[in-house]
Design an enzyme around this catalytic site. Structure first.
Site, mmCIF file in Angstrom:
data_model
loop_
_atom_site.group_PDB
_atom_site.id
_atom_site.type_symbol
_atom_site.label_atom_id
_atom_site.label_comp_id
_atom_site.label_asym_id
_atom_site.label_seq_id
_atom_site.Cartn_x
_atom_site.Cartn_y
_atom_site.Cartn_z
ATOM 1 N N ASP A 163 4.723 11.667 -11.919
ATOM 2 C CA ASP A 163 5.380 11.925 -13.194
ATOM 3 C C ASP A 163 4.280 11.983 -14.251
ATOM 4 O O ASP A 163 3.616 10.973 -14.523
ATOM 5 C CB ASP A 163 6.396 10.817 -13.497
ATOM 6 C CG ASP A 163 7.123 11.051 -14.815
ATOM 7 O OD1 ASP A 163 6.631 11.825 -15.661
ATOM 8 O OD2 ASP A 163 8.187 10.428 -15.006
ATOM 9 N N ARG A 203 3.379 0.407 -29.922
ATOM 10 C CA ARG A 203 2.701 1.473 -29.188
ATOM 11 C C ARG A 203 2.352 2.607 -30.153
ATOM 12 O O ARG A 203 3.189 3.009 -30.963
ATOM 13 C CB ARG A 203 3.645 1.995 -28.106
ATOM 14 C CG ARG A 203 3.040 3.049 -27.229
ATOM 15 C CD ARG A 203 4.058 3.604 -26.256
ATOM 16 N NE ARG A 203 4.915 4.596 -26.901
ATOM 17 C CZ ARG A 203 5.794 5.377 -26.237
ATOM 18 N NH1 ARG A 203 5.952 5.239 -24.930
ATOM 19 N NH2 ARG A 203 6.524 6.256 -26.880
ATOM 20 N N TYR A 232 8.718 17.456 -24.219
ATOM 21 C CA TYR A 232 8.840 17.157 -25.649
ATOM 22 C C TYR A 232 7.879 16.092 -26.154
ATOM 23 O O TYR A 232 7.932 15.741 -27.320
ATOM 24 C CB TYR A 232 10.283 16.780 -26.014
ATOM 25 C CG TYR A 232 10.913 15.652 -25.223
ATOM 26 C CD1 TYR A 232 10.638 14.324 -25.517
ATOM 27 C CD2 TYR A 232 11.801 15.927 -24.202
ATOM 28 C CE1 TYR A 232 11.225 13.302 -24.797
ATOM 29 C CE2 TYR A 232 12.404 14.912 -23.467
ATOM 30 C CZ TYR A 232 12.122 13.607 -23.776
ATOM 31 O OH TYR A 232 12.701 12.589 -23.061
ATOM 32 N N LYS A 233 7.014 15.585 -25.283
ATOM 33 C CA LYS A 233 6.037 14.588 -25.716
ATOM 34 C C LYS A 233 4.758 15.306 -26.135
ATOM 35 O O LYS A 233 4.747 16.006 -27.145
ATOM 36 C CB LYS A 233 5.811 13.571 -24.614
ATOM 37 C CG LYS A 233 7.086 12.776 -24.254
ATOM 38 C CD LYS A 233 6.828 11.792 -23.132
ATOM 39 C CE LYS A 233 8.116 11.117 -22.671
ATOM 40 N NZ LYS A 233 8.661 10.189 -23.668
ATOM 41 N N PHE A 246 8.310 4.102 -14.946
ATOM 42 C CA PHE A 246 9.242 4.372 -16.040
ATOM 43 C C PHE A 246 10.671 4.163 -15.533
ATOM 44 O O PHE A 246 11.016 4.625 -14.440
ATOM 45 C CB PHE A 246 9.055 5.809 -16.547
ATOM 46 C CG PHE A 246 9.822 6.081 -17.803
ATOM 47 C CD1 PHE A 246 9.462 5.472 -18.996
ATOM 48 C CD2 PHE A 246 10.918 6.928 -17.801
ATOM 49 C CE1 PHE A 246 10.181 5.699 -20.169
ATOM 50 C CE2 PHE A 246 11.637 7.169 -18.967
ATOM 51 C CZ PHE A 246 11.264 6.557 -20.151
#
Lengths: 407, 407
Positions: free
Chosen positions: B192, B366, B217-218, B124
């Site tokens: 991660d 996605r 928050y995902k 990422f």
């Protein structure tokens, strides 16, 4: 001076109407707004909208539609007005501790041939810890913690870092003099404005300050743990390195570029995704300053502290309180602190009487006097209750001597 | 397989009732919970209480009385259950970016004679930026970004840092194999888990993982910009250095000790004051996992992705979509991604049809498939609408080709 005089001063106070922007519990005299500002009356609705409307209904689209993405810069610009800075030099991000880390590292990048971070022993503890943590991480960096930092400036000083208003004594540094002294020595200056912003006017741009940080939840009334802010003078924007180079500080975060390209301007001070709900709290806090002239804050602050010191001198004589807040209004912030053997128990007894201040170890009672919403009559009533607490030895109860983990 | 079959699978779903813990807008198929999880139904009340009760009424006393001071550890313990960790090894703090910075620096302190941070180019972006920012700050530290990191482990590798599930393709690393390879080379490993936690069971303790971070928050549904979490294996607690040594990570923060003494255990990973309102949002998010077995999340996730891939293969044949998510359920996360020339416009057209996924540059659509609350019938309906969008060339409108700053 009597209670009626205080009521009259409240009637004449140009900031009189601002108190209605807050919801302060009935009969509570809250003298701890320098630790956690009270709740703005608009906060519940603003937060409810952020939760139910923006998060619940708007979902991911709220990054654009509700303007979440702009909050750090937009709130930064509101802080900028309060500290005498052009709006593009301030951004809201992370906590004061994290921001201090970024700016100290940034300062070292701007003075690569100098390796000393200079500060004073009575600086706020976290400011010292952060500097020392950076020095442990980066070989060659030295933290010098001295009594008289202006006298210690030398050719190796990269950055002089000071807290403008001392959290314990309320003593205020001469920002112009210290900034100028640092510059004369070829160093930069970083001010921690946590106990100043929102309590007085500041002139960062006019004084050529280089870097500053400040807390969002004290005098700015942003709510518990509200994000902090970062000030970087425009002349440093292009050259300053940001060590915590997260995606929100990228020039084009949503390109998901594998190469870091720092955003132009103040935006590179951002690291990760900002905590939006807490940002909305800070927005409510900053809105309580709308239309308020920071110079009026300073004038009222001076008057409140002067009144507090005068009344305590009269009402608490003989009870062993030693004022530690300077008499000179130009040398203090918006608080009054006193040393006392039984400081902890006295503060507990005052809290039981609904006068909320703070105990600060080892022996200080501290009263924040935020000019934005505090009334002169609150000062009168607080000192009256305090006088009664002392006269009745109310502090001398066993339960007031048991230390709580946090006060 | 038809729509009725999907409804039947929903009836048999052991997680069926959990969907009621959320408020998801009517008729919206939200396949972006891996970017921002939907709002828990309990969030508005929890936040209203935090604002009006804890902040407004409780004021500074809420640090103790409302348990604000314990939130980082208490929420950390709730995350711990989801990642297969003992509760005293996880704490909630700051953002994923800031936490990555802390743990990478911490890893270097645990392997002082090794100076390489090893990672892969498809990590990422913020993970790459943070590593490189640290290397720019600390002389001698090197970031090696390679295609095949396990083959590149060597005697200078201090830390191997990887994202468990790739944000674009959904490809999942073999955590056991990579962790073991790192250890064989004498290196530590940092995972991660932003795209894993809350979507599958994880076994950090059993696999001897050293360090991990993850997003709040995902899949954890903590609200926009919710704080992240940090995992440090207990065996490293005593020795790991924390570079952003703020007051909340001090052994006794309220002593205001001028000397930094790191808190024992995981608490030293704290830096500044946590953003309480956003922490309450995360609390609401984590509560949506109460009583949920992480293994059940994995099983449903595998079934949802398999269904999505099967249905798209049938319904979208000939429209030029190339699946990039691995077929092997052990090699993917809880998402399905496809390459397409018109990926951006297709996603805009889908959003207009109330199927919300994400575009990821340069050419990926996605779809997040969170097992906690997504229904099999949602997958069916999403693919149906997608088929209609393609059949009607709905994506071919000019307004769907204008890129928004954030999607």
């Amino acid at each position: 001076m009597n209670r009626a005089d205080c009521l009259e001063r409240d009637r004449d106070d140009p900031l009189r109407a601002v108190r209605d922007r807050f919801r302060i519990p009935e009969n509570l005299i809250y003298l701890d707004g320098n630790s956690l500002g009270p709740m703005p009356a608009a906060a519940p609705e603003l937060l409810a909208r952020a939760v139910e409307g923006e998060w619940g209904e708007g979902l991911i689209g709220s990054w654009n539609k509700a303007g979440w993405i702009d909050l750090p810069a937009r709130l930064g610009a509101k802080v900028a007005r309060l500290i005498g800075a052009a709006p593009d030099q301030v951004i809201v991000a992370d906590s004061t501790s994290v921001d201090l880390f970024k700016l100290l590292a940034g300062a070292l990048s701007l003075r690569p041939r100098r390796r000393t971070i200079l500060t004073e022993g009575r600086n706020f503890p976290t400011d010292l810890y952060i500097a020392e943590g950076l020095a442990r991480l980066v070989p060659g960096v030295v933290v010098r913690t001295v009594e008289d930092p202006l006298a210690a400036l030398d050719a190796d000083t990269a950055i002089l870092t000071l807290t403008h208003v001392d959290y314990r004594s309320g003593r205020r540094h001469d920002m112009a003099a210290a900034t100028e002294a640092a510059h004369r020595a070829g160093a930069l200056v970083l001010w921690d404005l946590s106990h100043s912003t929102g309590a007085m006017d500041l002139e960062l741009d006019r004084l050529d300050v280089d870097l500053a940080v400040g807390c969002g939840y004290k005098f700015l009334n942003g709510g518990p743990g509200a994000p902090a802010y970062v000030y970087v003078a425009r002349r440093h924007h292009a050259a300053i390195a940001q060590p915590i180079a997260g995606w929100m500080g990228h020039a084009r975060p949503f390109d998901f570029d594998p190469q870091y390209r720092p955003a132009p301007g103040i935006a590179r001070q951002l690291s990760g995704t900002p905590p939006i709900l807490s940002m909305r709290g800070l927005e409510a806090g900053l809105a309580t300053f709308d239309g308020v002239d920071p110079a009026a804050l300073r004038a009222k602050s001076e008057a409140l502290v002067a009144l507090f010191l005068a009344l305590t001198e009269r009402r608490l004589a003989g009870h062993g309180f030693e004022p530690v807040t300077p008499r000179d209004p130009n040398a203090r912030g918006s608080q009054a602190s006193f040393r006392h053997r039984e400081a902890y128990a006295v503060m507990q007894a005052l809290i039981a009487r609904k006068v909320v201040g703070d105990f600060r170890p080892p022996d200080i009672v501290r009263f924040g006097l935020p000019p934005l919403y505090l009334r002169f009559v609150d000062v009168w009533d607080a000192v009256e209750r305090w006088g009664e607490v002392m006269a009745g030895r109310e502090w001398d109860r066993p339960e007031f001597k048991i230390k709580q983990p946090v006060t």
